[in-house]
Write a protein that holds these residues in place. Structure first.
Motif, short mmCIF file in Angstrom:
data_model
loop_
_atom_site.label_atom_id
_atom_site.label_comp_id
_atom_site.label_asym_id
_atom_site.label_seq_id
_atom_site.Cartn_x
_atom_site.Cartn_y
_atom_site.Cartn_z
N SER A 34 -22.25 -13.84 -22.38
CA SER A 34 -21.06 -13.01 -22.22
C SER A 34 -21.47 -11.55 -22.08
N MET A 35 -20.81 -10.84 -21.18
CA MET A 35 -21.09 -9.42 -20.93
C MET A 35 -19.86 -8.80 -20.29
N SER A 36 -19.91 -7.53 -19.99
CA SER A 36 -18.78 -6.91 -19.29
C SER A 36 -18.65 -7.54 -17.91
N THR A 37 -17.48 -7.45 -17.33
CA THR A 37 -17.26 -8.03 -16.00
C THR A 37 -18.21 -7.43 -14.97
N GLY A 38 -18.41 -6.12 -15.00
CA GLY A 38 -19.31 -5.49 -14.04
C GLY A 38 -20.72 -6.04 -14.13
N ALA A 39 -21.25 -6.15 -15.34
CA ALA A 39 -22.60 -6.69 -15.54
C ALA A 39 -22.65 -8.16 -15.13
N ALA A 40 -21.60 -8.90 -15.43
CA ALA A 40 -21.56 -10.32 -15.07
C ALA A 40 -21.54 -10.50 -13.55
N VAL A 41 -20.78 -9.68 -12.84
CA VAL A 41 -20.74 -9.77 -11.38
C VAL A 41 -22.13 -9.49 -10.80
N ARG A 42 -22.78 -8.45 -11.28
CA ARG A 42 -24.11 -8.11 -10.76
C ARG A 42 -25.12 -9.23 -11.05
N ALA A 51 -20.63 -29.62 -14.99
CA ALA A 51 -21.83 -29.26 -15.75
C ALA A 51 -23.13 -29.76 -15.15
N ASP A 52 -23.11 -30.88 -14.44
CA ASP A 52 -24.35 -31.42 -13.86
C ASP A 52 -24.99 -30.46 -12.87
N ASN A 53 -24.21 -29.52 -12.34
CA ASN A 53 -24.73 -28.59 -11.34
C ASN A 53 -24.79 -27.15 -11.84
N ILE A 54 -24.77 -26.98 -13.18
CA ILE A 54 -24.75 -25.63 -13.76
C ILE A 54 -25.82 -25.52 -14.84
N GLU A 55 -26.61 -24.44 -14.78
CA GLU A 55 -27.59 -24.14 -15.83
C GLU A 55 -27.17 -22.94 -16.66
N VAL A 56 -26.44 -22.01 -16.02
CA VAL A 56 -26.04 -20.76 -16.67
C VAL A 56 -24.56 -20.52 -16.41
N LEU A 57 -23.82 -20.18 -17.48
CA LEU A 57 -22.43 -19.74 -17.35
C LEU A 57 -22.36 -18.29 -17.80
N LEU A 58 -21.93 -17.43 -16.90
CA LEU A 58 -21.73 -16.02 -17.22
C LEU A 58 -20.25 -15.79 -17.49
N ILE A 59 -19.97 -15.07 -18.55
CA ILE A 59 -18.59 -14.73 -18.87
C ILE A 59 -18.42 -13.22 -18.73
#
Length: 134
Positions: A104-112, A70-78
Motif C-alpha cells: 500500500s502507498m499513495s495513489t501517485g506512487a502506486a501508479v508509477r 490470483a493465479d496471474n498476480i504476484e503483486v497487488l499495489l494499493i
C-alpha cells in the motif's frame, strides 16, 4: 443525451487489457487514450471502474476480483489516495495464501510503480483511489 435525443447508455467501465496509466488526478485517470472519473482496479482481465472512493472503503468484498484472478498476480499495489496508509497485516493473509505480495502507498506512487512493473511484464495488479490533486 445520446444520438437523436435517446438517453445516454452508461455501462460499467471496463477496458479489456492491462495498460499503462498515462495520468491521474482531478478525480480520475487517463489510460489507452481514454479518461475515467473515479477509482480504478487493474487486474489481468483488464481495467475496471471501481467503487471505493476512499481507503476506508476498500473492503474484502471490493478486492474479491483480485483474488479471483490470483493465479496471474504476484503483486497487488494499493493506491490509498493522497497519502500512504498501511493495509492491515491481518487483511493480507488471503493474498499471501495465493502467493500475492500486497503493498500500500499513495495513489501517485502506486501508479508509477504499477507502470514500471507492467513495463517489465511482471504479474502485477493494482487498485487506485482517485485523487483530486497531483
Amino acid at each position: 443525451m445520446g444520438k437523436r435525443g435517446e438517453p445516454l447508455e452508461v455501462r460499467n467501465a471496463h477496458f479489456p487489457s492491462m495498460v499503462q496509466i498515462e495520468a491521474y488526478g482531478n478525480g480520475g485517470f487517463r489510460f489507452a487514450d481514454m479518461s475515467h472519473r473515479g477509482s480504478l482496479m487493474c487486474i489481468p482481465s483488464g481495467v475496471y471502474g471501481w467503487e471505493p472512493k476512499s481507503f476506508e472503503e476498500i473492503t474484502d468484498e471490493a478486492l474479491e476480483h483480485v483474488l479471483a484472478e490470483a493465479d496471474n498476480i504476484e503483486v497487488l499495489l494499493i493506491g490509498a489516495g493522497d497519502e500512504l496508509k498501511p493495509f492491515a497485516e491481518s487483511r493480507k493473509a488471503p493474498f499471501r495464501e495465493k502467493g500475492i505480495m500486497v503493498d500500500s502507498m499513495s495513489t501517485g506512487a502506486a501508479v508509477r510503480t504499477y507502470n514500471v512493473l507492467l513495463n517489465e511484464d511482471r504479474a502485477v495488479a493494482a487498485v487506485f483511489i482517485a485523487v483530486e490533486n497531483t
